[in-house]
Enzyme design. Structure first.
Site, PDB file in Angstrom:
ATOM      1  N   LYS A 175      59.730  73.548 123.154  1.00 10.00           N
ATOM      2  CA  LYS A 175      60.575  74.199 124.171  1.00 10.00           C
ATOM      3  C   LYS A 175      62.017  73.681 124.097  1.00 10.00           C
ATOM      4  O   LYS A 175      62.904  74.208 124.735  1.00 10.00           O
ATOM      5  CB  LYS A 175      60.009  73.956 125.569  1.00 10.00           C
ATOM      6  CG  LYS A 175      58.682  74.693 125.804  1.00 10.00           C
ATOM      7  CD  LYS A 175      58.233  74.539 127.238  1.00 10.00           C
ATOM      8  CE  LYS A 175      56.768  74.817 127.437  1.00 10.00           C
ATOM      9  NZ  LYS A 175      56.422  76.228 127.452  1.00 10.00           N
TER      10      LYS A 175
ATOM     11  N   CYS B 180      50.421  81.308 133.253  1.00 12.12           N
ATOM     12  CA  CYS B 180      49.599  80.081 133.330  1.00 12.12           C
ATOM     13  C   CYS B 180      49.741  79.395 134.684  1.00 12.12           C
ATOM     14  O   CYS B 180      49.694  78.153 134.757  1.00 12.12           O
ATOM     15  CB  CYS B 180      49.939  79.094 132.212  1.00 12.12           C
ATOM     16  SG  CYS B 180      49.647  79.747 130.591  1.00 12.12           S
TER      17      CYS B 180
ATOM     18  N   GLN C  61      59.524  71.943 131.336  1.00 17.10           N
ATOM     19  CA  GLN C  61      60.795  72.644 131.568  1.00 17.10           C
ATOM     20  C   GLN C  61      61.908  71.646 131.901  1.00 17.10           C
ATOM     21  O   GLN C  61      63.072  71.880 131.588  1.00 17.10           O
ATOM     22  CB  GLN C  61      60.658  73.653 132.731  1.00 17.10           C
ATOM     23  CG  GLN C  61      59.565  74.697 132.547  1.00 17.10           C
ATOM     24  CD  GLN C  61      59.814  75.655 131.395  1.00 17.10           C
ATOM     25  OE1 GLN C  61      60.951  75.930 131.021  1.00 17.10           O
ATOM     26  NE2 GLN C  61      58.733  76.176 130.803  1.00 17.10           N
TER      27      GLN C  61
ATOM     28  N   HIS D 207      51.597  74.387 136.498  1.00 12.02           N
ATOM     29  CA  HIS D 207      51.100  75.125 135.338  1.00 12.02           C
ATOM     30  C   HIS D 207      49.616  74.765 135.194  1.00 12.02           C
ATOM     31  O   HIS D 207      49.194  73.676 135.595  1.00 12.02           O
ATOM     32  CB  HIS D 207      51.897  74.641 134.125  1.00 12.02           C
ATOM     33  CG  HIS D 207      51.687  75.389 132.854  1.00 12.02           C
ATOM     34  ND1 HIS D 207      50.611  75.156 132.038  1.00 12.02           N
ATOM     35  CD2 HIS D 207      52.428  76.344 132.246  1.00 12.02           C
ATOM     36  CE1 HIS D 207      50.702  75.935 130.968  1.00 12.02           C
ATOM     37  NE2 HIS D 207      51.796  76.671 131.076  1.00 12.02           N
TER      38      HIS D 207
ATOM     39  N   ASP E 100      55.318  66.470 134.913  1.00  9.08           N
ATOM     40  CA  ASP E 100      55.220  67.478 133.850  1.00  9.08           C
ATOM     41  C   ASP E 100      56.648  67.941 133.562  1.00  9.08           C
ATOM     42  O   ASP E 100      57.255  68.663 134.363  1.00  9.08           O
ATOM     43  CB  ASP E 100      54.340  68.640 134.325  1.00  9.08           C
ATOM     44  CG  ASP E 100      54.364  69.830 133.357  1.00  9.08           C
ATOM     45  OD1 ASP E 100      55.168  69.821 132.410  1.00  9.08           O
ATOM     46  OD2 ASP E 100      53.587  70.776 133.570  1.00  9.08           O
TER      47      ASP E 100
HETATM   48  N1  PLP Z   1      53.963  72.798 131.970  1.00  4.77           N
HETATM   49  C1  PLP Z   1      54.926  73.698 132.124  1.00  4.77           C
HETATM   50  C2  PLP Z   1      55.800  73.636 133.323  1.00  4.77           C
HETATM   51  C3  PLP Z   1      55.128  74.666 131.148  1.00  4.77           C
HETATM   52  O1  PLP Z   1      56.105  75.571 131.290  1.00  4.77           O
HETATM   53  C4  PLP Z   1      54.281  74.689 130.015  1.00  4.77           C
HETATM   54  C5  PLP Z   1      54.426  75.752 128.997  1.00  4.77           C
HETATM   55  O2  PLP Z   1      54.835  76.849 129.282  1.00  4.77           O
HETATM   56  C6  PLP Z   1      53.300  73.709 129.892  1.00  4.77           C
HETATM   57  C7  PLP Z   1      53.163  72.777 130.888  1.00  4.77           C
HETATM   58  C8  PLP Z   1      52.390  73.649 128.695  1.00  4.77           C
HETATM   59  O3  PLP Z   1      53.125  73.395 127.559  1.00  4.77           O
HETATM   60  P1  PLP Z   1      52.433  73.445 126.100  1.00  4.77           P
HETATM   61  O4  PLP Z   1      51.716  74.753 126.032  1.00  4.77           O
HETATM   62  O5  PLP Z   1      53.586  73.338 125.162  1.00  4.77           O
HETATM   63  O6  PLP Z   1      51.497  72.293 126.024  1.00  4.77           O
END
Ligand code: PLP
Length: 420
Positions: free
Chosen positions: A225, A378, A202, A122, A199
């Site tokens: 999430k 993203c 998910q 991401h 990270d």
């Molecule tokens: N990493 C992953 C795999 C994600 O799916 C997301 C959000 O969609 C993020 C990071 C970023 O999360 P946040 O926008 O809640 O900081």
């Protein structure tokens, strides 16, 4: 809660009609809907325990602090962290990774060094590292992604060298929905003394996370999430590393003593929690994670698992059956693997359909009551890897039913007919 219907009944937002149609919410990869227990806690705090945490000597502040610190303990238990010192509250995964990238690189990364990220990352696991590397003269490199969506572990082995100072990988890609072999990735990095950040945006939702068993050095996730209020997030960090890293932001609550010449810092975890935190959102992690934990225990866990398997199997067949549909991230090996285990597929499907723009499909689906995600998600480098600029994504949580999956596919088929 014994049935999917009973789970659903806890989520007021799922009961609504959109454009006169029953909402079918399949954008869970972006954010989850909130159960009544979380809504109640947020309301209770706004109408009662609303005072700044850790600061004042009055009842409201004590109540708010107890709820805030209680949530920290709940998070600790949920991911089996050794102590509260390991749990830093942030505003979400993005903030957690920025914290580590900035602070870790300032201390441990220099000219000519390398930060290795997974190719399915991401943007929030790419850009913070780029910013930090620009400041210290290091370079970001990516572990390639294979055609079926798995990480190229051979390439990863070759890329691990003395110049790599940290590895930062997705637990589960938000586009491909495959559980990466984080245990193996961590063991290989640790064999060379390299720490690993996972990270878990998910991962926390779809896999059982035990940070001690995983042996990761950092685990980042967002509360929103996994049923908590927006603005809540967590960074788990290994204590020795957190102790060695400099503070990320300066301000109230993260200090010990301050003079104009010199400041000393508060002990962990407050050293990394400058300013008034989003204490109501963070406190909501307690009921949210209790709710998530209940779905993973006893009889209902079996019901949820069966439903998820049914949805995955159904979607694999039904989407493949649509002429010109390409699903991204469907390794053959995934079928035989237990849900949530490395190599398995979660109920998250990203795809494209020939001669149909993803945004057109999403708009038509919306009018039929179905909320899906579309666009770059993203993950522009991953889109580029697959030669596309956009995909459609349908992502499911335990409150989604097989009937919803069937309605989604029927609506998609209708939308495709309208566009061709
Ligand atoms: N990493 C992953 C795999 C994600 O799916 C997301 C959000 O969609 C993020 C990071 C970023 O999360 P946040 O926008 O809640 O900081």
């Amino acid at each position: 809660m014994n049935t999917i219907e009973e789970i659903r009944s806890q989520f007021p937002a799922l009961q609504q009609l959109v454009y006169g149609k029953q909402l079918v919410y399949l954008d869970n990869g972006a954010t989850s809907q909130k159960p009544q227990c979380v809504i109640d806690l947020v309301e209770r705090m706004h109408t009662g325990a609303n005072a700044n945490v850790h600061r004042a000597m009055h009842k409201l502040s004590d109540d708010a602090t107890a709820l805030y610190e209680g949530a920290r303990e709940r998070v600790r238990q949920f991911i089996n962290a050794p102590a509260r010192e390991n749990i830093i509250f942030t505003s979400g995964t993005t903030a957690s990774i920025n914290l580590v990238a900035s602070s870790f690189c300032r201390k441990f990364v220099g000219e000519g060094d390398v930060v290795l990220v997974s190719g399915d990352s991401h943007h929030s696991n790419i850009v913070p590292w780029q910013l930090a590397c620009q400041a210290c003269g290091a370079e970001v490199k990516a572990i390639p992604v294979l055609e079926d969506g798995r990480l190229d572990m051979e390439a990863y082995r070759r890329m691990l060298s003395g110049r790599v100072k940290i590895v930062a990988v997705e637990h589960i890609s938000n586009v491909l929905g495959i559980v990466n072999p984080v245990g193996e990735i961590i063991a290989l990095a640790h064999a060379q003394g390299i720490p690993v950040l996972v990270d878990g945006a998910q991962g926390i939702v779809h896999a059982k996370v035990d940070v001690q068993e995983m042996d990761c050095d950092f685990y980042a996730f967002s509360g929103h999430k996994i049923y908590a209020a927006t603005g809540s997030g967590v960074l788990y960090g290994r204590q020795e590393l957190l102790e060695a890293m400099p503070p990320y932001m300066g301000g109230g609550d993260m200090v010990d003593t301050v003079t104009f010449e010199r400041t000393t810092y508060a002990p962990l975890p407050l050293k990394f929690e400058a300013g008034t935190p989003n204490f109501i959102a963070q406190a909501s992690l307690a009921p949210a994670l209790e709710f998530a934990a209940r779905l993973r225990e006893g009889e209902i866990a079996g019901v949820v698992e069966e439903q998820e398997r049914a949805i995955i199997e159904y979607l694999k067949g039904a989407l493949t059956g649509i002429e010109g549909c390409r699903i991204y991230g469907l390794p053959e090996e995934a079928s035989g693997v237990a849900l949530g285990e490395p190599g398995s597929k979660i109920p998250l499907f990203s795809f494209n359909i020939e001669r149909c723009f993803p945004s057109d499909l999403a708009q038509l689906l919306d009018k039929m009551g179905v909320a899906v995600r579309t666009g770059l998600m993203c993950c522009e480098p991953l889109m580029t890897r697959f030669g596309v600029t956009s995909m459609v994504r349908a992502s499911f949580l335990p409150y989604n039913t097989l009937q919803e999956a069937e309605y989604f596919v029927a609506s998609l088929q209708r939308a495709v007919r309208m566009l061709r």
